[in-house]
Design an enzyme around this catalytic site. Sequence first.
Site, PDB file in Angstrom:
ATOM      1  N   GLU A  81     -14.517  -2.973   4.505  1.00 26.64           N
ATOM      2  CA  GLU A  81     -13.881  -3.301   5.782  1.00 26.64           C
ATOM      3  C   GLU A  81     -14.445  -2.403   6.884  1.00 26.64           C
ATOM      4  O   GLU A  81     -14.321  -1.178   6.829  1.00 26.64           O
ATOM      5  CB  GLU A  81     -12.369  -3.089   5.648  1.00 26.64           C
ATOM      6  CG  GLU A  81     -11.618  -3.145   6.962  1.00 26.64           C
ATOM      7  CD  GLU A  81     -10.136  -2.760   6.801  1.00 26.64           C
ATOM      8  OE1 GLU A  81      -9.710  -2.455   5.675  1.00 26.64           O
ATOM      9  OE2 GLU A  81      -9.431  -2.769   7.826  1.00 26.64           O
ATOM     10  N   ASP A 123      -9.023  -0.416   3.831  1.00 25.73           N
ATOM     11  CA  ASP A 123      -8.083   0.663   4.125  1.00 25.73           C
ATOM     12  C   ASP A 123      -6.774   0.446   3.380  1.00 25.73           C
ATOM     13  O   ASP A 123      -6.367  -0.685   3.124  1.00 25.73           O
ATOM     14  CB  ASP A 123      -7.770   0.708   5.635  1.00 25.73           C
ATOM     15  CG  ASP A 123      -8.989   1.132   6.444  1.00 25.73           C
ATOM     16  OD1 ASP A 123      -9.924   1.703   5.838  1.00 25.73           O
ATOM     17  OD2 ASP A 123      -9.001   0.890   7.665  1.00 25.73           O
ATOM     18  N   ASP A 159      -3.762   0.201   4.126  1.00 25.08           N
ATOM     19  CA  ASP A 159      -2.668  -0.114   5.054  1.00 25.08           C
ATOM     20  C   ASP A 159      -2.443  -1.628   5.079  1.00 25.08           C
ATOM     21  O   ASP A 159      -3.087  -2.359   4.336  1.00 25.08           O
ATOM     22  CB  ASP A 159      -2.966   0.440   6.455  1.00 25.08           C
ATOM     23  CG  ASP A 159      -4.241  -0.163   7.046  1.00 25.08           C
ATOM     24  OD1 ASP A 159      -4.749  -1.161   6.487  1.00 25.08           O
ATOM     25  OD2 ASP A 159      -4.734   0.369   8.057  1.00 25.08           O
ATOM     26  N   ASP A 208      -3.233  -3.935   7.233  1.00 22.80           N
ATOM     27  CA  ASP A 208      -4.414  -4.729   7.576  1.00 22.80           C
ATOM     28  C   ASP A 208      -5.359  -4.827   6.385  1.00 22.80           C
ATOM     29  O   ASP A 208      -5.918  -5.888   6.103  1.00 22.80           O
ATOM     30  CB  ASP A 208      -5.149  -4.103   8.771  1.00 22.80           C
ATOM     31  CG  ASP A 208      -4.475  -4.473  10.085  1.00 22.80           C
ATOM     32  OD1 ASP A 208      -3.742  -5.485  10.100  1.00 22.80           O
ATOM     33  OD2 ASP A 208      -4.670  -3.744  11.083  1.00 22.80           O
TER      34      ASP A 208
END
Length: 667
Positions: free
Chosen positions: A450, A529, A531, A533
Amino acid sequence: MSELNINGSTLSDQEIDESYSANNIQVLEGLEAVRKRPAMYIGDISEKGLHHLVYEVVDNSIDEALAGFCTHIEVTINEDNSITVQDNGRGIPVDMHEKEHRSALEVVMTVLHAGGKFDKGSYKVSGGLHGVGVSCVNGLSSKMISQVFRDGKIYQQEYSCGKPLYDVKEVGVTDLRGTRQQFWPDKSIFTTTVYKFDILANRMRELAYLNAGLRISLTDKRQNMNAEVGIDGDRKETFYSEGGLKDFVRYIDSTRSHLFDDVIYLNTEKADTPIEIAIMYNTSYAENIHSYVNNINTIEGGTHLAGFRSALTRVLKKYAEDSKVIEKLEKQKVEISGEDFREGLTAVISVKVAEPQFEGQTKTKLGNSEVAGAVNQAVGEALTNYLEEHPKEAKMIIDKVALAATARVAARRARESVQRKNPMTGGGLPGKLADCSDRDAANCEMFIVEGDSAGGSAKQGRDRHFQAILPIRGKIFNVERVMWHKAFEHEEVNNIIQALGVRFGLNADDTKEANYEKLRYYKTIIMTDADVDGSHIDTLLMTLFFRYMPQLIRDGRLYIATPPLYLCTKGKVREYCYTEADRMRFIERYGDGTENSIHTQRYKGLGEMNPEQLWETTMNPATRLLKQVTIEDAAEADYTFSMLMGDDVGPRREFIEKNATYANIDA
Ligand code: 0RA
């Protein structure tokens, strides 16, 4: 059999006859072999095999239900992770087995493949994936208790590692009828003996849909596990379907928009083969056909699926011809192909075959040629009738088919014209890919990373011999919502496909499955990541693979990297923590129970780690933690992906709330 190897010494037939009675040899051949090579019998000794034990026992009760004598099966996960399966069937016979000179119950429980043999006339078709029978479960359990409720009495026998501890005996009286099996999976055999409620629930739900009218309840008595998901006391779900596959197809498609509300349904018997099929059309572009033989999900398809496809194409083509739709399309130089008939189609096919021949890599492809004709004929008749009786729905189907064909041909023309203009775009690798130097795909892995900045760190941190890096920009689009060919026009999706070396195009058997012959990496690792997203991107990418390259997942080639959430430091001690629980353990061990004096660095994203840290924590095969993506249950996965990626917010929110504790999603 000419020789039998017992404890390393090889005995001839004659010696065996002399030293062992026939019974002993059978038991040795059977349960000892099962304990020595468990994976040969139940697939593996991990979580999957552990859950297979339950399916194997439940299948015996399902057979009793198919024979018409059992309406209710109760599965219980006990406090100690033992499993109880109780049914209200006739009860396994306990009388003396003529040839074996012992109770029929004991034969069933201790001799491989003995189940049902003494009841030749019975209609036995179900059977776990490996169809090994309940004796195999017994052999792999440190303890097992069988109870039979028959003629007002309770009969019982106990076993240790498959060996009976006493002859079948009467232990009480009862009003009940049926069989109760309780087993404790052997901790010295399985890598884990902790059951997962959700895994069992998915299979029981599937079985309830596949066997209309059968009630299956699942109870979890492990209070601490239940507390973790916010349940006080026992956790219980009951699965029951009056409509069978009609309900199943509605469940799978419940979060999609339907083309029309009807389920096209047939339940019949052709050439001694019971056939049940339910079909629904939705406005999406995916084809989702789930097929079963004797309650087993035939993920590799086979003759029943071929018969279904061929009948669908034949009948719809004829209807399109008769209604002059084909003529119109031909004027635009558009030819309909088989796949166009299946865009937006969700179907469940279930057949019962007396002597199934399973083929293919995972033995989940039906080989019986006679089944193709039977299904073809059944679907042909039912679909023809349906179209005749439902002209409005028929028109909607044909219009959708025509649209699919037109769009597909238009896309192909566009692609060809681009390729003519720029012939180099054909087979090249994407410019963003940092390839590895090894050319043997078996050694190589590709990280889909990402963001460009994390991609940069990964490029510096990797081992360039076998690790390739493909950075992607933020979110790829949602392939769940676009027409099949549209995905290829998306740059990031195209980069992934080209880097992998996977090819798409219509195959000889008229399916859209990708061609993996030139696959360039045996591992694809999604690295995002830690998180929300990142989780969203994981889901989008998994959807891409699930819809377009499912075989790659089935072959165990898709992984998700797990970057650490924290770096905890206390003096000279440094430890990466991958979960909140890891961090708590660190605090407990080094912080005298408090966080004071401990230093916690929270990693918000991959970009916060330097290349060495990224290598050390997330990429180095010696230290990293990879999650392998699997498709445990294709129908359930189909439902979950369309729900997660669909228009409906309600079920998605519910799913995320329910799973947030597992997934460690921070908002
Ligand atoms: C064969 C014959 C009979 C019962 C069963 C099999 C049977 C097996 C299992 C395994 C789990 N639950 C089961 N319930 C029944 C009975 C034949 C008779 O009563 O005449």
